[in-house]
Every structure is written in structure tokens, then in C-alpha cells.
Design a protein around this motif. Structure first.
Motif, short mmCIF file in Angstrom:
data_model
loop_
_atom_site.label_atom_id
_atom_site.label_comp_id
_atom_site.label_asym_id
_atom_site.label_seq_id
_atom_site.Cartn_x
_atom_site.Cartn_y
_atom_site.Cartn_z
N ILE B 47 0.86 -1.23 0.00
CA ILE B 47 0.09 -0.12 0.22
C ILE B 47 0.91 1.31 -0.02
N ASP B 48 1.99 1.34 0.83
CA ASP B 48 2.79 2.26 1.06
C ASP B 48 3.50 2.60 -0.25
N TYR B 50 2.44 1.86 -3.20
CA TYR B 50 1.59 2.36 -4.20
C TYR B 50 1.36 3.98 -3.93
N ARG B 52 3.42 6.15 -2.47
CA ARG B 52 4.29 6.94 -2.80
C ARG B 52 4.79 6.60 -4.34
N ARG B 76 -7.97 1.40 3.48
CA ARG B 76 -6.52 1.35 4.08
C ARG B 76 -5.53 2.35 3.13
N VAL B 77 -5.98 2.45 1.78
CA VAL B 77 -5.24 3.11 1.02
C VAL B 77 -5.39 4.70 1.11
N ARG B 78 -6.66 5.06 1.51
CA ARG B 78 -7.06 6.59 1.88
C ARG B 78 -6.47 6.70 3.10
N PHE B 79 -6.35 5.95 4.14
CA PHE B 79 -5.33 6.25 5.21
C PHE B 79 -4.07 6.60 4.94
N ALA B 80 -3.38 5.64 4.13
CA ALA B 80 -2.07 5.66 3.77
C ALA B 80 -1.63 7.06 3.04
N GLN B 81 -2.64 7.38 2.19
CA GLN B 81 -2.53 8.67 1.41
C GLN B 81 -2.44 9.91 2.40
N VAL B 82 -2.95 9.80 3.56
CA VAL B 82 -2.92 10.73 4.71
C VAL B 82 -1.48 10.49 5.58
N PHE B 83 -1.65 9.36 5.98
CA PHE B 83 -0.46 9.05 7.05
C PHE B 83 0.84 9.29 6.47
N PRO B 85 2.38 11.12 4.08
CA PRO B 85 3.25 12.37 3.74
C PRO B 85 3.50 12.79 5.28
N VAL B 86 2.63 12.89 6.02
CA VAL B 86 2.59 13.40 7.58
C VAL B 86 3.92 12.79 8.17
#
Lengths: 187, 309
Positions: B47-48, B50, B52, B76-83, B85-86
Motif C-alpha cells: 500500500i505504501d 503504491y 508513494r 486502508r489506502v485512503r489512510f496511507a495517503q494521509v498518513f 506524507p505526515v
């Protein structure tokens, strides 16, 4: 734990995992997580309820006096049976996701309001973590490919953890954050 | 973690295994917790990668075709898209705050985030978090960062001297409390003050190695109340849960929401109960941290013995 399990049936089930009650409880929860993952992976709706159904059925067999030598193999057999039942059920017919849901993933800038809310929730959720956990999760999810592998090996060595124990800790923190954001967005 | 196994797991996640092989892999991760951890790690990394943009075009196509079209995976992917970059910004900020000839990453990170108070590194991380989100804190924190940077060197030196004083006082206090604990376990010294018997219990992580593992609480016949005082390292939870059990497993007392008194990194709470609740027996105090989301994490189970005289 399982909704319909009585005290005695739960104890019988836990005894199959470990003689130590605390360790048995941990193994029960690990199995439940793995069953939920199994159903998610097979696109079955209400994965948590299916996982609980597996454990309820296995517990009933124990109450009936069935001798189970390998609790994990037995649970998997029951899980597969329930999978086949669900596949036949009209309630579980796979509904295609809406194009818009997929497109906001593939083009994230299309949904900046939702993204902004998630960021605010993430900020709040991160601050709820103890500092050491925050530091661990920041370091664990850096880098790509080889650098990521090397970094995690070095982290495990530095923290005195087995590689899988570190991975487990990071995963649980990530799941915690994910759930925290979901709860925050509902408010 | 073996590369071949990870490859197989990757194929599984992308829907490229036969039904028979899928079931074999699923049976394995249901039975083997280490393998389940590996599966989750490969999945998170997929997921990460993808998010990145680190997947090859072919991998991306397979991911979007098979893995993505699922409610739970989309979440889960939506979470990773926010998580991600932070996390990336926070990691970069912490690297930049590294002093010359500095410490290990771990020590820098953990010392730059003491509790909820800011050092320059934590402020920088906060600024980065806010910039990444375009959040409402950005302008205010940037001003704070500039002011903090100007004062950093002299404040750091003052902080270090203050921390040394605090640690010394803390150590003296703990030494006194451990001595008090030792006094309490001596049978001839039964602490009774105005009909109250007290027992101080110290969590393992704070305990002096010379202290006996099972303290004894003496309750003379005139005692009306018992006070159990528990000291532990503050784990940062908003509240704590505690339960008191007899040796037979009966719950004597419990509280779902305890807010201990904090003295630097030591959290203390006191339980006061009628003396007639206790008998000659062993008791266990189960202490758990309760997070804001309601997760309960066991922290300790100190035991003590009671003698009634």
C-alpha cells in the motif's frame, strides 16, 4: 470476545490455545484478527461477524464433546465452510465500487475537503500516542525497498526486539491510528 | 523475512494465486502468528509503495485492478495517503533538528518529544505536520518555531541543568518511598495512623532491586480503613483502570476511570477501602491503561499479602 460464548464454553475454547489464561486470550485475539483478514481478503461483507461465527461454531463443537486436536486447523475448516455459505448468499453478492470512490484514491486531489478532515483527525490521534510510540511509527514507515528493510533491521537490533515483534508493534500502532481516524471522522 | 515467502504473499495480495494455493497460504497465516505478521507487513508496504508511486506500471495496474476495488482496502489506502506524507515530513524535520555530532535517531526522536511539551524538534515536527495538511496551526507554529530557534542554545543549557536537578530530586523521592516500602514489609512495624493501614506498592519498572517481590500489609484489629498506594511510570494514558482480586480470583474492588496524580514521570493513585474487605490472603491489583479510543492495555499486576492481627 465472541458474542454468544458463555463463560464455560469460552473457557473450553481458550484452553485449546494455551493453559495460561492470559496467553490464551492473546492467541484468541490474534486468531480473530487473522480470520477477519481472511474474510476481508475474500471480499466477504461483515468480516468481523463471520470471524465471530467461526469461533462460536467451534466453541459449540467443544461443548458437544468433540475432541479438537489442532484448534487452528479446525477453525480454518469452519472458516472455509462459512466462506462457501456466504458466497452462495444473495446478501453477499459483490457490488462494484462506485467509480467516484476509486477515482478519489487514484486522483487524491479531487477530494481535498475530506483529506483536510483526515489530516486534522490524524494530528489529534498522533498526539494521543505516547511519545515513544509516535517516534517508533515515524521511523518504521520511512523509506522504500532495501533502505526500508535495512532501517527496520537496525531498529529491531537497537530496541532489542525480534524483527517480527517490532513489525507487530508497528502494525498495531498503525491499526490504532486508522481506527482513531475513523472514529474521529464519525464525530 | 525470506524474499521468496514475501514474493508469494505479494502474489496472493494481487490475486495471482490459484484457489488451492490461496487456501494453503490462508491456512498458514491463520495458524502461524509470525507468518500473519509477515503478511500484514507485506500488505502495508505494498500500500505504501503504491501511495508513494514506487510500484512499477505493471504492479500499479495489478494493484488497482485487484487489490483496490474493495471497501476495506480502499479505506486502508485512503489512510496511507494521509498518513505517509505526515510521517515523511515528521521524519525529515527530526533529521534536520539533529545536533552536530549527534545521538542515534531513536534518542533524538524520543528526547525531542518529551510528553507533550516541545523542543525545537517537536515544534519542527508539528510545523511540518501542519504544512503537510495546510492546517489551521501553520502560521502560529511557524512564528513559534522562529522564536524558539533564536533561544534554543541558551534554553537548552538551562533545561539540562534543570533536568539534572529534577532527576536528583526524583531519585531521592523514590529512594525514600522504597525505604518506606521496606518498613512496611517488616512484620514488627505495622503502620497504623488513625485507624488506617497503608501499603505503598511500586511498579516493577520503578522498583529497587533489593525490595522483596511480595510486600505484606499488616492490618491490626482496630484498623478501619486500608489505603493502597500504587506508583508507576506514567505511560501517557488519559485514564487508567484498576481491579483488586483475591487469590481465588474474586473481584474485591474495581474502578474504570482512574486519573493518577502525576509527579514528573511518576503516576500515583490511592485506593481506600474498608479494612473488613480483607482477610489473611494474597491479593493482586491489576492495572491497565485506557486510551482515548477505549483500548485497554495491561500495565502491571502487583501482588501483596495481608496479615490481620
Amino acid at each position: 470476545m465472541g458474542r454468544s460464548l458463555t463463560g464455560d464454553s469460552l473457557k473450553k475454547l481458550l484452553d485449546c490455545f494455551d493453559t495460561d489464561h492470559d496467553r490464551a486470550g492473546e492467541k484468541y485475539e490474534e486468531l480473530r484478527r487473522a480470520l477477519i483478514r481472511f474474510y476481508h481478503g475474500r471480499s466477504i461483507f461483515f468480516a468481523e461477524e463471520c470471524a465471530d461465527e467461526v469461533l462460536d461454531r467451534v466453541s459449540r463443537r467443544l461443548q458437544e464433546g468433540v475432541e479438537i486436536k489442532n484448534i487452528y486447523s479446525y477453525c480454518f475448516v469452519v472458516a472455509r465452510l462459512i466462506l462457501f455459505e456466504k458466497r452462495k448468499s444473495p446478501d453477499n453478492r459483490k457490488v462494484p465500487l462506485e467509480e467516484s470512490a476509486l477515482s478519489t484514491i487514484i486522483n487524491p486531489d479531487d477530494d481535498s475537503a475530506e483529506r483536510e478532515r483526515m489530516l486534522q483527525c490524524l494530528d489529534r490521534c498522533l498526539q494521543q500516542l505516547p511519545p515513544e510510540s509516535r517516534a517508533l511509527i515515524i521511523e518504521y514507515y520511512q523509506d522504500y525497498k532495501r533502505d526500508r528493510i535495512d532501517r527496520r533491521k537496525a531498529m529491531a537490533k537497537r530496541l532489542g526486539l525480534r524483527r517480527d515483534a517490532l513489525a507487530n508493534r508497528a502494525q498495531r500502532l498503525r491499526e490504532k491510528l486508522e481506527q482513531c481516524i475513523l472514529d474521529c471522522l464519525k464525530k | 523475512m525470506e524474499n521468496l515467502t514475501e514474493e508469494i504473499v505479494l502474489h496472493y495480495l494481487l490475486g495471482e494465486l490459484s484457489e488451492v494455493d490461496q487456501f494453503a497460504l490462508e491456512e498458514r497465516y491463520i495458524a502461524d502468528s509470525e507468518f500473519y505478521t509477515l503478511l500484514c507487513e507485506v500488505e502495508d508496504d505494498l500500500i505504501d509503495d503504491y501511495v508513494r508511486g514506487a510500484l512499477t506500471p505493471d504492479e500499479r495496474q495489478r494493484f488497482e485492478g485487484h487489490y483496490l476495488p474493495s471497501e476495506s482496502n480502499l479505506r486502508r489506502v485512503r489512510f496511507a495517503q494521509v498518513f505517509l506524507p505526515v510521517m515523511d515530513k515528521a521524519a525529515q524535520a527530526l533529521e534536520k533538528s539533529r545536533p552536530v555530532g549527534g545521538r542515534s535517531f531513536w534518542k533524538r526522536v524520543s528526547s525531542s518529544m518529551p510528553g507533550m511539551r516541545g523542543t525545537i524538534g517537536f515544534l519542527a515536527a508539528l510545523v511540518s505536520l501542519s504544512i503537510a495538511g495546510g492546517g489551521i496551526w501553520a502560521i502560529r507554529l511557524m512564528h513559534e518555531e522562529i522564536a524558539a530557534a533564536r533561544l534554543e542554545s541558551s534554553r537548552r543549557e538551562n533545561e539540562l541543568f534543570q533536568m539534572m536537578d529534577i532527576e536528583k530530586r526524583h531519585n531521592d523521592q523514590l529512594a525514600a518511598e522504597v525505604e518506606q516500602l521496606r518498613e512496611q514489609i517488616r512484620p514488627s512495624a505495622a503502620p497504623v495512623l488513625s485507624g488506617v493501614s497503608k501499603l505503598v506498592m511500586v511498579a516493577e519498572t520503578l522498583r529497587d532491586e533489593k525490595a522483596l517481590t511480595t510486600p505484606c500489609l499488616i492490618i491490626p484489629t482496630q484498623t478501619e480503613r486500608v489505603q493502597l498506594i500504587y506508583k508507576m511510570e506514567d505511560s501517557g494514558y488519559p485514564s487508567y483502570r484498576a481491579q483488586l482480586f483475591s487469590s481465588s480470583g474474586d473481584e474485591i474492588w474495581s474502578s474504570e476511570s482512574i486519573h493518577p496524580r502525576l509527579d514528573h514521570s511518576v503516576a500515583t493513585f490511592t485506593i481506600t477501602l474498608p479494612a473488613n474487605k480483607f482477610y489473611d490472603d494474597f491479593y493482586t491489583l491489576a492495572v491497565s491503561g485506557v486510551s482515548k479510543t477505549g483500548n485497554v492495555d495491561p500495565l502491571g499486576k502487583p501482588s501483596f499479602q495481608v496479615e490481620k492481627r
